[in-house]
Scaffold this motif. Structure first.
Motif, PDB file in Angstrom:
ATOM      1  N   SER A  75      62.125  52.443  12.532  1.00 15.95           N
ATOM      2  CA  SER A  75      61.083  52.201  11.533  1.00 15.95           C
ATOM      3  C   SER A  75      60.179  53.419  11.425  1.00 15.95           C
ATOM      4  N   LYS A  76      59.448  53.517  10.304  1.00 17.12           N
ATOM      5  CA  LYS A  76      58.596  54.684  10.072  1.00 17.12           C
ATOM      6  C   LYS A  76      57.522  54.812  11.157  1.00 17.12           C
ATOM      7  N   ASP A  77      56.901  53.699  11.533  1.00 14.33           N
ATOM      8  CA  ASP A  77      55.838  53.755  12.531  1.00 14.33           C
ATOM      9  C   ASP A  77      56.367  54.214  13.884  1.00 14.33           C
ATOM     10  N   GLU A  78      57.548  53.702  14.269  1.00 16.80           N
ATOM     11  CA  GLU A  78      58.158  54.137  15.529  1.00 16.80           C
ATOM     12  C   GLU A  78      58.441  55.631  15.515  1.00 16.80           C
ATOM     13  N   ARG A  79      58.972  56.109  14.385  1.00 16.54           N
ATOM     14  CA  ARG A  79      59.285  57.542  14.284  1.00 16.54           C
ATOM     15  C   ARG A  79      58.017  58.382  14.425  1.00 16.54           C
ATOM     16  N   LEU A  80      56.935  57.928  13.772  1.00 16.93           N
ATOM     17  CA  LEU A  80      55.671  58.664  13.812  1.00 16.93           C
ATOM     18  C   LEU A  80      55.128  58.752  15.239  1.00 16.93           C
ATOM     19  N   VAL A  81      55.068  57.603  15.908  1.00 17.46           N
ATOM     20  CA  VAL A  81      54.501  57.567  17.251  1.00 17.46           C
ATOM     21  C   VAL A  81      55.381  58.371  18.211  1.00 17.46           C
ATOM     22  N   GLU A  82      56.671  58.241  18.051  1.00 21.39           N
ATOM     23  CA  GLU A  82      57.608  58.980  18.913  1.00 21.39           C
ATOM     24  C   GLU A  82      57.459  60.486  18.694  1.00 21.39           C
ATOM     25  N   ALA A  83      57.387  60.893  17.422  1.00 26.46           N
ATOM     26  CA  ALA A  83      57.238  62.316  17.097  1.00 26.46           C
ATOM     27  C   ALA A  83      55.903  62.842  17.623  1.00 26.46           C
ATOM     28  N   ALA A  84      54.844  62.041  17.508  1.00 24.64           N
ATOM     29  CA  ALA A  84      53.525  62.467  17.987  1.00 24.64           C
ATOM     30  C   ALA A  84      53.566  62.702  19.501  1.00 24.64           C
ATOM     31  N   ARG A  85      54.162  61.758  20.216  1.00 22.20           N
ATOM     32  CA  ARG A  85      54.246  61.854  21.677  1.00 22.20           C
ATOM     33  C   ARG A  85      55.047  63.100  22.097  1.00 22.20           C
ATOM     34  N   ARG A  86      56.173  63.304  21.419  1.00 24.96           N
ATOM     35  CA  ARG A  86      57.066  64.424  21.750  1.00 24.96           C
ATOM     36  C   ARG A  86      56.388  65.766  21.453  1.00 24.96           C
ATOM     37  N   GLU A  87      55.763  65.881  20.261  1.00 20.12           N
ATOM     38  CA  GLU A  87      55.171  67.162  19.872  1.00 20.12           C
ATOM     39  C   GLU A  87      53.959  67.489  20.739  1.00 20.12           C
ATOM     40  N   LEU A  88      53.151  66.478  21.066  1.00 24.29           N
ATOM     41  CA  LEU A  88      51.987  66.717  21.920  1.00 24.29           C
ATOM     42  C   LEU A  88      52.432  67.258  23.276  1.00 24.29           C
ATOM     43  N   LEU A  89      53.456  66.635  23.837  1.00 21.46           N
ATOM     44  CA  LEU A  89      53.955  67.061  25.147  1.00 21.46           C
ATOM     45  C   LEU A  89      54.565  68.460  25.083  1.00 21.46           C
ATOM     46  N   GLU A  90      55.422  68.700  24.087  1.00 24.10           N
ATOM     47  CA  GLU A  90      56.100  69.998  23.963  1.00 24.10           C
ATOM     48  C   GLU A  90      55.099  71.127  23.741  1.00 24.10           C
ATOM     49  N   GLU A  91      54.129  70.874  22.857  1.00 22.96           N
ATOM     50  CA  GLU A  91      53.233  71.959  22.454  1.00 22.96           C
ATOM     51  C   GLU A  91      52.095  72.172  23.443  1.00 22.96           C
ATOM     52  N   THR A  92      51.630  71.094  24.078  1.00 16.86           N
ATOM     53  CA  THR A  92      50.414  71.218  24.896  1.00 16.86           C
ATOM     54  C   THR A  92      50.597  70.832  26.365  1.00 16.86           C
ATOM     55  N   GLY A  93      51.673  70.133  26.702  1.00 24.08           N
ATOM     56  CA  GLY A  93      51.839  69.639  28.063  1.00 24.08           C
ATOM     57  C   GLY A  93      51.039  68.381  28.372  1.00 24.08           C
ATOM     58  N   TYR A  94      50.411  67.794  27.352  1.00 25.16           N
ATOM     59  CA  TYR A  94      49.628  66.574  27.551  1.00 25.16           C
ATOM     60  C   TYR A  94      50.448  65.336  27.163  1.00 25.16           C
ATOM     61  N   ALA A  95      50.327  64.308  27.977  1.00 27.21           N
ATOM     62  CA  ALA A  95      51.017  63.044  27.707  1.00 27.21           C
ATOM     63  C   ALA A  95      50.023  62.038  27.128  1.00 27.21           C
ATOM     64  N   ALA A  96      50.492  61.332  26.105  1.00 23.71           N
ATOM     65  CA  ALA A  96      49.652  60.317  25.457  1.00 23.71           C
ATOM     66  C   ALA A  96      50.088  58.932  25.915  1.00 23.71           C
ATOM     67  N   ARG A  97      49.104  58.062  26.151  1.00 27.15           N
ATOM     68  CA  ARG A  97      49.399  56.670  26.477  1.00 27.15           C
ATOM     69  C   ARG A  97      49.467  55.897  25.152  1.00 27.15           C
ATOM     70  N   ASP A  98      48.320  55.536  24.627  1.00 31.71           N
ATOM     71  CA  ASP A  98      48.299  54.814  23.353  1.00 31.71           C
ATOM     72  C   ASP A  98      48.060  55.788  22.202  1.00 31.71           C
ATOM     73  N   ILE A  99      48.736  55.526  21.099  1.00 31.34           N
ATOM     74  CA  ILE A  99      48.581  56.351  19.900  1.00 31.34           C
ATOM     75  C   ILE A  99      48.223  55.441  18.733  1.00 31.34           C
ATOM     76  N   GLU A 100      47.139  55.804  18.049  1.00 31.30           N
ATOM     77  CA  GLU A 100      46.590  54.968  16.968  1.00 31.30           C
ATOM     78  C   GLU A 100      46.617  55.783  15.678  1.00 31.30           C
ATOM     79  N   CYS A 101      47.087  55.204  14.578  1.00 29.98           N
ATOM     80  CA  CYS A 101      47.093  55.921  13.296  1.00 29.98           C
ATOM     81  C   CYS A 101      45.690  55.934  12.698  1.00 29.98           C
TER      82      CYS A 101
END
Lengths: 187, 187
Positions: A75-101
């Motif tokens: 689903s679109k929301d799953e893709r968004l949250v997954e992409a946000a988590r992946r990009e944050l980790l790859e680019e900054t080394g920070y892990a996100a717990r909850d992600i809110e639009c």
């Protein structure tokens, strides 16, 4: 050559195509459905920013971490949250717990069909180095919200461009209940 | 075909060109040096917004008044202020007295070299009808700052896209001293 929308395709590269309809020209990405931009805040009220050299602007740009959203089956929301988590980790080394639009909208509505979604990741934690993949040259900055205006002004003076998306994130961050909000302490 | 920056020109339309350098593709406007976006506030704390149909997005978009900045002989600041005054009047019928630059930065730093400058026009006054030139179909909305979040949410539900530049303007408006600031009264 015509696209599904009845627009004429003027040119198509590997990543971009230019279209024309009713005399209006605009650009589309060929390989994605959108972008996600991440406002990531640590538990001690710091904002996670990056800078990288941007070829279109020929300058280093101070930005929020961000990435394109793939076109997978979920689903679109799953893709968004997954992409946000992946990009944050790859680019900054920070892990996100909850992600809110927070919001979504067009990047530049006369120029492109590109839209992006801004998400908020609170209480992010450093678990890696960041810096992006092997093709990227990303520096990470963790800036106290109370000092953000001064910090951005110094970076601007030093020759960096500042992404305006940072200010739209700060508008929503300032409206968060404590302990995330810290902007009221800024000069 | 190569541009001044050593980039290869993949395609050139009437208004846009696509370039490639080091495997990166991006788009440039052929006929302008930048854009100006106007945060216009009335003396009774209302924000002047517009909506118009945007061909690239195939939707009506709620936006701040804005326009491209021409490439005339005057200084950059003069061009910006002049363009802001002209576009605000043409699109909304509101006249600006003083215009103050808030920030500038890239629209979408991976996609385009386009940058825009956000300006603040306080105490704007209605002197005409607005609606844009004969090619434009612009509706004007004058929204109390204290109700802006609710108003934008209703418009989103009604199918409009919302330009994120509005939120970056609201960040700066909220930091203005009274009587311009009114966001502290919002729900």
């Amino acid at each position: 050559m015509d696209s599904q929308s009845g627009a004429h395709i003027l040119a198509e590269g590997r990543f971009l195509r230019v279209l024309r309809r009713s005399g209006w020209e605009w650009v589309e990405r060929t390989n994605t459905t959108g972008a996600v931009v991440i406002a990531a805040i640590t538990s001690d009220r710091q904002l996670v920013l990056i800078d990288q050299f941007r070829i279109p602007l020929d300058r280093r740009v101070i930005e929020l971490p961000a990435g394109l959203v793939g076109d997978l089956a979920e689903s679109k929301d799953e893709r968004l949250v997954e992409a946000a988590r992946r990009e944050l980790l790859e680019e900054t080394g920070y892990a996100a717990r909850d992600i809110e639009c927070l919001f979504d909208g067009p990047s530049s509505s006369g120029l492109t069909n590109e839209t992006f979604t801004m998400v908020l990741a609170k209480d992010v934690q450093k678990v890696g180095c960041g810096g992006g993949d092997e093709t990227e040259d990303i520096r990470v900055h963790v800036v106290p919200l109370a000092e953000i205006e001064t910090w951005l002004a110094l970076k601007r003076e030093a020759g960096f461009l500042i992404s305006p998306k940072i200010y739209s994130a700060l508008y929503f961050i300032a409206r968060q209940p404590a302990p995330v909000a810290g902007l009221e302490n800024s000069p």
